[in-house]
Design a protein around this motif. Structure first.
Motif, PDB file in Angstrom:
ATOM      1  N   GLY A 286       0.834  -1.205   0.000  1.00 54.42           N
ATOM      2  CA  GLY A 286       0.000   0.000   0.000  1.00 54.42           C
ATOM      3  C   GLY A 286       0.870   1.258   0.000  1.00 54.42           C
ATOM      4  O   GLY A 286       0.523   2.263  -0.611  1.00 54.42           O
ATOM      5  N   GLU A 289       1.982   2.059  -3.549  1.00 52.96           N
ATOM      6  CA  GLU A 289       0.885   2.660  -4.319  1.00 52.96           C
ATOM      7  C   GLU A 289       0.663   4.118  -3.914  1.00 52.96           C
ATOM      8  O   GLU A 289       0.443   4.989  -4.745  1.00 52.96           O
ATOM      9  CB  GLU A 289      -0.432   1.881  -4.108  1.00 52.96           C
ATOM     10  N   GLU A 290       0.752   4.355  -2.608  1.00 51.09           N
ATOM     11  CA  GLU A 290       0.535   5.725  -2.126  1.00 51.09           C
ATOM     12  C   GLU A 290       1.670   6.650  -2.557  1.00 51.09           C
ATOM     13  O   GLU A 290       1.436   7.814  -2.905  1.00 51.09           O
ATOM     14  CB  GLU A 290       0.374   5.706  -0.598  1.00 51.09           C
ATOM     15  N   ARG A 293       1.072   7.636  -6.025  1.00 57.01           N
ATOM     16  CA  ARG A 293       0.028   8.656  -6.094  1.00 57.01           C
ATOM     17  C   ARG A 293       0.573  10.005  -5.642  1.00 57.01           C
ATOM     18  O   ARG A 293       0.379  11.018  -6.294  1.00 57.01           O
ATOM     19  CB  ARG A 293      -1.161   8.276  -5.176  1.00 57.01           C
ATOM     20  N   ASN A 330      -3.731  12.528  -9.669  1.00 57.42           N
ATOM     21  CA  ASN A 330      -3.519  11.785  -8.428  1.00 57.42           C
ATOM     22  C   ASN A 330      -3.624  12.652  -7.179  1.00 57.42           C
ATOM     23  O   ASN A 330      -3.577  12.137  -6.060  1.00 57.42           O
ATOM     24  CB  ASN A 330      -2.148  11.100  -8.465  1.00 57.42           C
ATOM     25  N   PHE A 336      -9.576  11.933  -4.233  1.00 57.52           N
ATOM     26  CA  PHE A 336      -8.764  11.509  -3.087  1.00 57.52           C
ATOM     27  C   PHE A 336      -8.996  12.482  -1.933  1.00 57.52           C
ATOM     28  O   PHE A 336      -8.802  13.697  -2.087  1.00 57.52           O
ATOM     29  CB  PHE A 336      -7.270  11.493  -3.463  1.00 57.52           C
ATOM     30  N   ARG A 346      -3.966   4.500   3.096  1.00 54.78           N
ATOM     31  CA  ARG A 346      -5.099   4.953   2.284  1.00 54.78           C
ATOM     32  C   ARG A 346      -5.685   3.785   1.478  1.00 54.78           C
ATOM     33  O   ARG A 346      -4.956   2.936   1.001  1.00 54.78           O
ATOM     34  CB  ARG A 346      -4.581   6.022   1.322  1.00 54.78           C
ATOM     35  N   ARG A 347      -7.014   3.769   1.309  1.00 56.25           N
ATOM     36  CA  ARG A 347      -7.622   2.723   0.483  1.00 56.25           C
ATOM     37  C   ARG A 347      -7.151   2.922  -0.966  1.00 56.25           C
ATOM     38  O   ARG A 347      -7.241   4.011  -1.522  1.00 56.25           O
ATOM     39  CB  ARG A 347      -9.146   2.810   0.554  1.00 56.25           C
ATOM     40  N   GLN A 348      -6.583   1.871  -1.538  1.00 57.67           N
ATOM     41  CA  GLN A 348      -5.921   2.015  -2.838  1.00 57.67           C
ATOM     42  C   GLN A 348      -6.840   1.654  -3.985  1.00 57.67           C
ATOM     43  O   GLN A 348      -7.928   1.139  -3.792  1.00 57.67           O
ATOM     44  CB  GLN A 348      -4.684   1.096  -2.881  1.00 57.67           C
ATOM     45  N   GLN A 351      -5.219   5.282  -8.402  1.00 53.74           N
ATOM     46  CA  GLN A 351      -4.219   6.249  -8.865  1.00 53.74           C
ATOM     47  C   GLN A 351      -3.771   5.929 -10.297  1.00 53.74           C
ATOM     48  O   GLN A 351      -3.817   4.795 -10.742  1.00 53.74           O
ATOM     49  CB  GLN A 351      -3.055   6.335  -7.874  1.00 53.74           C
ATOM     50  N   ARG A 368       6.894  -2.197  -8.994  1.00 50.93           N
ATOM     51  CA  ARG A 368       6.363  -2.351  -7.625  1.00 50.93           C
ATOM     52  C   ARG A 368       7.322  -3.186  -6.778  1.00 50.93           C
ATOM     53  O   ARG A 368       7.587  -2.873  -5.617  1.00 50.93           O
ATOM     54  CB  ARG A 368       5.006  -3.058  -7.666  1.00 50.93           C
TER      55      ARG A 368
END
Ligand code: HEM
Length: 413
Positions: A286, A289-290, A293, A330, A336, A346-348, A351, A368
């Protein structure tokens, strides 16, 4: 915030915006979401829904190299090396529309599989540790997390995946820097095409030899997989294997280097989020991903209008260039909550850092994986790590967001 920004002169390459583009992007998003820039003779699209829709809309064409080549490089005065370099770029699927894009993407997907990515996991950890060992052993308590960590890590991993022998890795740094000028270029720099063309010529010559070796003697690597990839009777030509090799080497580390750099900086600037990740390593997926974003490498993604399109009262005319801005999408508060806050819990899911639609980043699983290893590893192993804030330097380019120099200080062991 936006009142002090003169939108008529909005310039993402202004000094302040190169350091921190987000206030300017927020002002554009709010007051001029489909913005015409006289300086760049281009549109800038900044709202999440508009960027997301445009990335899926065939009227926003990715075929933006061949029109340039036809207009500027087919005449007798054009430098043949620059024309050849653009010829390689023209074969990149990221610059193509269907049906050419569909064909190349299918063939490349046969070679660049999740299994191929999974196989390099252990190697990513080893290379990260080797580089951190070297930083610690130097005994100075300083290092540059771009030049001495993110860059050599991502370059080594994609070069090894392709099957480039380790002794040749150091040569890629120069080639790649030169090609970066060609693809991402600071607009208006007159030398970038010539330098980029030289780098491209040397790299393609090198890869031609490597492809011949692999044809004679196939190995368990990506280059052999590209040579043998089949879709019914279709296969990549030798030129396509070479240009796809250049694409993977290039796409495979410039952007990921930027994510590792900006991601580390964001966590170093936010001790609360850093502590959260340290306390629960399972949050790393997560967190990546954040970080994509919050300050991802895809500042803008370029398209060429294939048709006239009406958008928010403006007419984007056929032939005009458009910069779609994932970095603004994003941070769109319509999508967001509290978008300027880093929140690794944060809920992913939404983005646009890897794009969306048919050109969605093929290398996302590798990026990733590398970020999920490299970011926590550096935070864990370099004690008392902190950025040398005054010495940070950001790439002065429209397309990508990342640091040129990321000096840091840490406690000497
Ligand atoms: C496409 C971002 C890493 C290979 C894209 C696109 C974006 C992107 C935004 C879409 C471009 C468009 O719509 O025009 C990123 C970011 C990365 C990353 C932010 C790192 C954090 C990688 C890696 C590889 C890779 C590691 C390969 C080893 C590609 C390829 C495409 C692509 C081949 C073209 C896909 C197509 O046209 O169908 N990337 N990328 N990328 N990326 Fe990545």
């Amino acid at each position: 915030m936006s009142a002090s920004i003169d939108l008529a002169r909005a310039d993402l390459l202004g000094d302040d915006a190169v350091r921190d583009p987000y206030p300017l992007l927020a002002a554009l998003r709010e007051h001029d979401p489909v913005h015409w820039s006289e300086k760049y003779r281009s549109w800038f699209v900044t709202r999440f829904d508009d960027v997301s829709d445009a990335l899926r809309d065939p009227r926003f064409s990715s075929d933006r190299i061949s029109p340039y080549r036809r207009a500027k490089l087919d005449g007798p005065d054009a430098d043949p090396a620059v024309r050849a370099a653009f010829g390689v770029l023209e074969d990149w699927m990221v610059f193509q529309d269907p049906p050419d894009h569909t064909r190349l993407r299918k063939l490349l997907s046969r070679a660049f599989t999740p299994r191929a990515v999974d196989r390099v996991r252990a190697r990513v950890v080893d290379v990260a540790d080797e580089l951190l060992d070297a930083a610690l052993a130097a005994g100075t308590g300083t290092t540059d997390l771009i030049a001495d960590y993110a860059y050599p890590l991502t370059a080594a991993v994609i070069a090894e995946m392709l099957g480039v022998p380790r002794r040749d890795h150091p040569r890629f740094k120069d080639w790649s820097d030169q090609i970066t000028g060609l693809v991402f270029g600071g607009m208006g720099d007159p030398n970038r095409h010539t330098a980029g063309a030289n780098g491209m010529a040397e790299l393609t010559e090198y890869l031609t030899g490597l492809v011949r070796d692999h044809e004679r003697d196939p190995a368990d690597d990506l280059l052999s997989a590209l040579i043998s990839a089949r879709d019914d009777d279709d296969a990549l030509s030798q030129d396509e294997v070479i240009s796809t090799g250049v694409l993977l080497l290039f796409a495979g580390h410039e952007t990921t280097t930027n994510l590792i750099g900006s991601g580390l900086l964001a966590l170093l600037r936010d001790p609360g989020q850093r502590a959260l990740l340290a306390a629960d390593p399972a949050l790393v997926g997560g967190a990546v991903e954040e970080l994509l974003r919050f300050d991802g490498p895809a500042k803008t993604v370029a398209r060429l209008m294939a048709d006239d399109v009406e958008l928010r009262g403006r007419t984007l005319r056929r032939g005009e260039r458009v910069f779609l801005c994932p970095s603004s999408a994003n941070r769109d508060p319509a999508v967001f909550e509290d978008p300027d806050r880093l929140d690794i819990t944060r809920r992913q899911g939404r983005q646009l850092g890897f794009g969306v639609g048919m050109h969605y980043c093929l290398g996302a699983p590798l990026a990733r994986l590398e970020a999920a290893v490299a970011i926590p590893r550096a935070l864990e192993r370099l004690p008392g790590l902190r950025p040398a804030e005054d010495e940070l330097r950001w790439h002065p380019v429209l397309l990508s967001r990342g640091m040129l120099r990321f000096p840091v200080v840490f406690d000497r062991p």
